[in-house]
Design a protein around this motif. Structure first.
Motif, short mmCIF file in Angstrom:
data_model
loop_
_atom_site.label_atom_id
_atom_site.label_comp_id
_atom_site.label_asym_id
_atom_site.label_seq_id
_atom_site.Cartn_x
_atom_site.Cartn_y
_atom_site.Cartn_z
N ARG A 108 35.44 35.21 38.71
CA ARG A 108 35.09 35.72 40.02
C ARG A 108 36.13 36.79 40.33
O ARG A 108 37.31 36.48 40.49
CB ARG A 108 35.11 34.60 41.05
CG ARG A 108 33.96 33.65 40.86
CD ARG A 108 34.04 32.47 41.83
NE ARG A 108 33.04 31.49 41.49
CZ ARG A 108 33.15 30.58 40.52
NH1 ARG A 108 34.24 30.55 39.80
NH2 ARG A 108 32.20 29.72 40.28
N PRO A 111 37.26 42.34 44.97
CA PRO A 111 37.63 43.75 45.04
C PRO A 111 39.15 43.91 45.14
O PRO A 111 39.82 43.13 45.81
CB PRO A 111 36.94 44.23 46.33
CG PRO A 111 35.79 43.29 46.50
CD PRO A 111 36.29 41.96 46.00
N GLY A 131 27.29 41.50 41.60
CA GLY A 131 28.19 42.61 41.86
C GLY A 131 28.10 43.70 40.82
O GLY A 131 27.15 43.78 40.03
N VAL A 133 30.86 45.67 38.07
CA VAL A 133 32.20 45.60 37.48
C VAL A 133 32.32 46.68 36.41
O VAL A 133 31.43 46.86 35.59
CB VAL A 133 32.46 44.20 36.86
CG1 VAL A 133 33.76 44.16 36.08
CG2 VAL A 133 32.45 43.12 37.94
N CYS A 162 36.28 45.36 39.99
CA CYS A 162 35.08 45.48 40.81
C CYS A 162 34.87 46.93 41.21
O CYS A 162 35.81 47.68 41.44
CB CYS A 162 35.23 44.67 42.10
SG CYS A 162 34.77 42.97 41.90
N GLU A 163 33.62 47.29 41.31
CA GLU A 163 33.23 48.59 41.87
C GLU A 163 32.57 48.25 43.20
O GLU A 163 31.63 47.48 43.25
CB GLU A 163 32.24 49.30 40.95
CG GLU A 163 32.81 49.75 39.65
CD GLU A 163 33.53 51.09 39.74
OE1 GLU A 163 33.00 52.00 40.40
OE2 GLU A 163 34.61 51.21 39.15
N GLU A 166 31.64 44.31 47.12
CA GLU A 166 31.11 42.99 46.80
C GLU A 166 31.86 42.41 45.60
O GLU A 166 32.07 43.09 44.60
CB GLU A 166 29.62 43.09 46.47
CG GLU A 166 28.97 41.75 46.19
CD GLU A 166 27.49 41.88 45.84
OE1 GLU A 166 26.90 40.84 45.53
OE2 GLU A 166 26.94 42.99 45.84
N PRO A 167 32.27 41.13 45.67
CA PRO A 167 32.93 40.50 44.52
C PRO A 167 32.01 40.45 43.31
O PRO A 167 30.79 40.38 43.45
CB PRO A 167 33.25 39.09 45.00
CG PRO A 167 33.13 39.12 46.48
CD PRO A 167 32.16 40.22 46.80
N GLY A 168 32.60 40.49 42.14
CA GLY A 168 31.83 40.35 40.91
C GLY A 168 31.92 38.93 40.40
O GLY A 168 32.94 38.26 40.58
#
Length: 189
Positions: A108, A111, A131, A133, A162-163, A166-168
Motif C-alpha cells: 500500500r 502519496p 491507483g 504507480v 504514487c502518481e 490516491e494511494p496505490g
C-alpha cells in the motif's frame, strides 16, 4: 529423481524389472541400478523406456509436487516493513524449496512515499489493484494504472512511487524462497 519416476511408471504398468528390461533392451541389474538412483540413465535409455511406457522422454524430468494441503492463516509465515505499507505472506507450505514456494507481497503505497528495491530475488509479477504507480527500472519506467501488471526478472532494481493523490495498492507474486530487500522513504519531490 529419475529412478523414482522410472519405478513409478513400471509399477503403474504392472511390469516386473525383468519384463521392462527385456522390452527396453537393457539388463535387469542395470534397470535396478537406475531405479535406486545409483546411476543416471543416458538419453538413449530414456528414449527406450519412454517408448515402452508410451510417454514422452520429458515425462522423466517432471518435478514432483507435494500433495494438496491447506495452510491456515494462523500458521502462515508473514512479516512487514514497519509502517511502510509493505507486507508479505508465504502462501505455500513453508518446507517447500526453490521455485515451488510462492510468496504474496502486498504493498500500500501512500502519496509521497517511495519504495526502493535492489530487485526481487526471483522472478516476480506486480499487479496494481488501485491507483496509479510509477515503476522506475534502470533503463526505463512504467506508469501502471489499476488492473495493469508488470513482470520483473530477478535482481532488477526499481523504485515505485504514487502518481496523483490516491494511494496505490499492489500485490506481487514471487516464486522462490528469498524475500526482496525493500526500503521506504518520504519523497523529496
Amino acid at each position: 529423481m529419475t529412478g523414482d519416476i522410472i519405478r513409478r511408471f513400471r509399477l503403474e504398468q504392472g511390469l516386473t524389472l525383468r519384463q521392462l528390461a527385456e522390452q527396453a533392451g537393457v539388463t535387469d541389474s542395470y534397470l535396478s541400478l537406475l531405479e535406486t538412483n545409483g546411476e543416471e540413465p543416458s538419453l538413449s535409455v530414456l528414449r527406450k523406456l519412454a517408448k515402452v511406457f508410451g510417454r514422452p522422454v520429458t515425462a522423466f524430468f517432471e518435478e514432483s509436487f507435494p500433495e494438496p494441503s491447506i495452510i491456515r492463516a494462523s500458521e502462515r509465515k508473514s512479516g512487514s516493513l514497519g509502517d511502510s505499507g509493505f507486507s508479505w505472506v508465504i502462501l505455500t507450505p513453508e518446507d517447500l524449496e526453490g521455485d515451488a514456494r510462492i510468496t504474496l507481497v502486498e504493498t500500500r503505497l501512500a502519496p509521497g512515499i517511495v519504495l526502493r528495491s535492489g530487485g526481487m530475488p526471483e522472478q516476480a509479477c506486480i499487479y496494481l489493484r488501485k491507483g496509479a504507480v510509477r515503476i522506475q527500472l534502470p533503463d526505463t519506467d512504467y506508469l501502471m494504472r489499476a488492473g495493469d501488471s508488470l513482470y520483473l526478472q530477478p535482481f532488477v532494481s526499481f523504485t515505485a512511487a504514487c502518481e496523483g493523490s490516491e494511494p496505490g495498492s499492489a500485490v506481487t507474486a514471487l516464486s522462490g524462497t528469498a524475500l526482496p530487500s525493500v526500503t521506504a522513504e518520504r519523497s523529496s519531490l
